[in-house]
Scaffold this motif. Sequence first.
Motif, PDB file in Angstrom:
ATOM      1  N   LYS A  37       0.823  -1.208   0.000  1.00  0.00           N
ATOM      2  CA  LYS A  37       0.000   0.000   0.000  1.00  0.00           C
ATOM      3  C   LYS A  37       0.858   1.259   0.000  1.00  0.00           C
ATOM      4  N   ALA A  38       1.958   1.234   0.734  1.00  0.00           N
ATOM      5  CA  ALA A  38       2.841   2.399   0.779  1.00  0.00           C
ATOM      6  C   ALA A  38       3.504   2.658  -0.573  1.00  0.00           C
ATOM      7  N   LYS A  39       3.892   1.602  -1.265  1.00  0.00           N
ATOM      8  CA  LYS A  39       4.612   1.771  -2.537  1.00  0.00           C
ATOM      9  C   LYS A  39       3.687   1.920  -3.736  1.00  0.00           C
ATOM     10  N   VAL A  40       2.576   1.194  -3.735  1.00  0.00           N
ATOM     11  CA  VAL A  40       1.695   1.187  -4.908  1.00  0.00           C
ATOM     12  C   VAL A  40       0.516   2.146  -4.723  1.00  0.00           C
ATOM     13  N   GLY A  41       0.146   2.402  -3.482  1.00  0.00           N
ATOM     14  CA  GLY A  41      -0.925   3.347  -3.211  1.00  0.00           C
ATOM     15  C   GLY A  41      -2.285   2.720  -2.983  1.00  0.00           C
ATOM     16  N   THR A  42      -2.340   1.405  -3.035  1.00  0.00           N
ATOM     17  CA  THR A  42      -3.598   0.695  -2.833  1.00  0.00           C
ATOM     18  C   THR A  42      -3.296  -0.708  -2.322  1.00  0.00           C
ATOM     19  N   ALA A  43      -4.296  -1.371  -1.792  1.00  0.00           N
ATOM     20  CA  ALA A  43      -4.122  -2.746  -1.325  1.00  0.00           C
ATOM     21  C   ALA A  43      -3.903  -3.682  -2.517  1.00  0.00           C
ATOM     22  N   HIS A  44      -3.221  -4.804  -2.281  1.00  0.00           N
ATOM     23  CA  HIS A  44      -2.913  -5.733  -3.362  1.00  0.00           C
ATOM     24  C   HIS A  44      -4.165  -6.233  -4.071  1.00  0.00           C
ATOM     25  N   LEU A  45      -5.186  -6.627  -3.333  1.00  0.00           N
ATOM     26  CA  LEU A  45      -6.386  -7.157  -3.981  1.00  0.00           C
ATOM     27  C   LEU A  45      -7.148  -6.079  -4.748  1.00  0.00           C
ATOM     28  N   THR A  46      -7.083  -4.841  -4.308  1.00  0.00           N
ATOM     29  CA  THR A  46      -7.672  -3.738  -5.068  1.00  0.00           C
ATOM     30  C   THR A  46      -6.869  -3.515  -6.341  1.00  0.00           C
ATOM     31  N   TYR A  47      -5.549  -3.553  -6.225  1.00  0.00           N
ATOM     32  CA  TYR A  47      -4.692  -3.429  -7.400  1.00  0.00           C
ATOM     33  C   TYR A  47      -5.006  -4.538  -8.405  1.00  0.00           C
ATOM     34  N   LEU A  48      -5.135  -5.764  -7.906  1.00  0.00           N
ATOM     35  CA  LEU A  48      -5.429  -6.905  -8.770  1.00  0.00           C
ATOM     36  C   LEU A  48      -6.769  -6.714  -9.477  1.00  0.00           C
ATOM     37  N   SER A  49      -7.768  -6.292  -8.762  1.00  0.00           N
ATOM     38  CA  SER A  49      -9.077  -6.046  -9.366  1.00  0.00           C
ATOM     39  C   SER A  49      -8.989  -4.975 -10.450  1.00  0.00           C
ATOM     40  N   ASP A  50      -8.294  -3.886 -10.161  1.00  0.00           N
ATOM     41  CA  ASP A  50      -8.133  -2.812 -11.142  1.00  0.00           C
ATOM     42  C   ASP A  50      -7.369  -3.299 -12.371  1.00  0.00           C
ATOM     43  N   TRP A  51      -6.331  -4.109 -12.153  1.00  0.00           N
ATOM     44  CA  TRP A  51      -5.546  -4.654 -13.260  1.00  0.00           C
ATOM     45  C   TRP A  51      -6.414  -5.568 -14.129  1.00  0.00           C
ATOM     46  N   ARG A  52      -7.190  -6.416 -13.477  1.00  0.00           N
ATOM     47  CA  ARG A  52      -8.098  -7.300 -14.219  1.00  0.00           C
ATOM     48  C   ARG A  52      -9.081  -6.498 -15.061  1.00  0.00           C
ATOM     49  N   MET A  53      -9.622  -5.436 -14.511  1.00  0.00           N
ATOM     50  CA  MET A  53     -10.580  -4.619 -15.256  1.00  0.00           C
ATOM     51  C   MET A  53      -9.907  -3.884 -16.405  1.00  0.00           C
ATOM     52  N   SER A  54      -8.670  -3.478 -16.225  1.00  0.00           N
ATOM     53  CA  SER A  54      -7.922  -2.852 -17.314  1.00  0.00           C
ATOM     54  C   SER A  54      -7.714  -3.846 -18.462  1.00  0.00           C
ATOM     55  N   LEU A  55      -7.321  -5.063 -18.113  1.00  0.00           N
ATOM     56  CA  LEU A  55      -7.162  -6.105 -19.131  1.00  0.00           C
ATOM     57  C   LEU A  55      -8.494  -6.414 -19.798  1.00  0.00           C
ATOM     58  N   ALA A  56      -9.559  -6.448 -19.016  1.00  0.00           N
ATOM     59  CA  ALA A  56     -10.880  -6.739 -19.564  1.00  0.00           C
ATOM     60  C   ALA A  56     -11.329  -5.649 -20.531  1.00  0.00           C
TER      61      ALA A  56
END
Length: 108
Positions: A37-56
């Motif tokens: 969260k400190a380095k990426v700015g969000t929780a890992h599972l939120t990041y994963l969800s956002d990444w999945r939606m970007s790919l989708a």
Amino acid sequence: MGAALRATHADVGRRWTLDEPAAVSHMSRSTFAAAFKAKVGTAHLTYLSDWRMSLARDALRTDTRSISELAAATGYESESAFSTAFRRVVGASPRHFRDEARQQARVE
């Protein structure tokens, strides 16, 4: 963090838990969660969800896979679960998004 991000990106369809990227990063779950969260700015599972939606979104613009195939490829157990998540993040159903993207492509 890099190892966790590479692993996540390499297997986006996997059912990730916090234990797995933490182990890849050689950290405890709590240390990993705070560091991510400190380095990426969000929780890992939120990041994963956002990444999945970007790919989708990219796939719906350019791909010929069915929505249920895309749901499975992005880690969702059903088309319904994928559609619900997609609508929550994007603001439109996957079908509507795909139809709009195809219409835009025809106009351009």
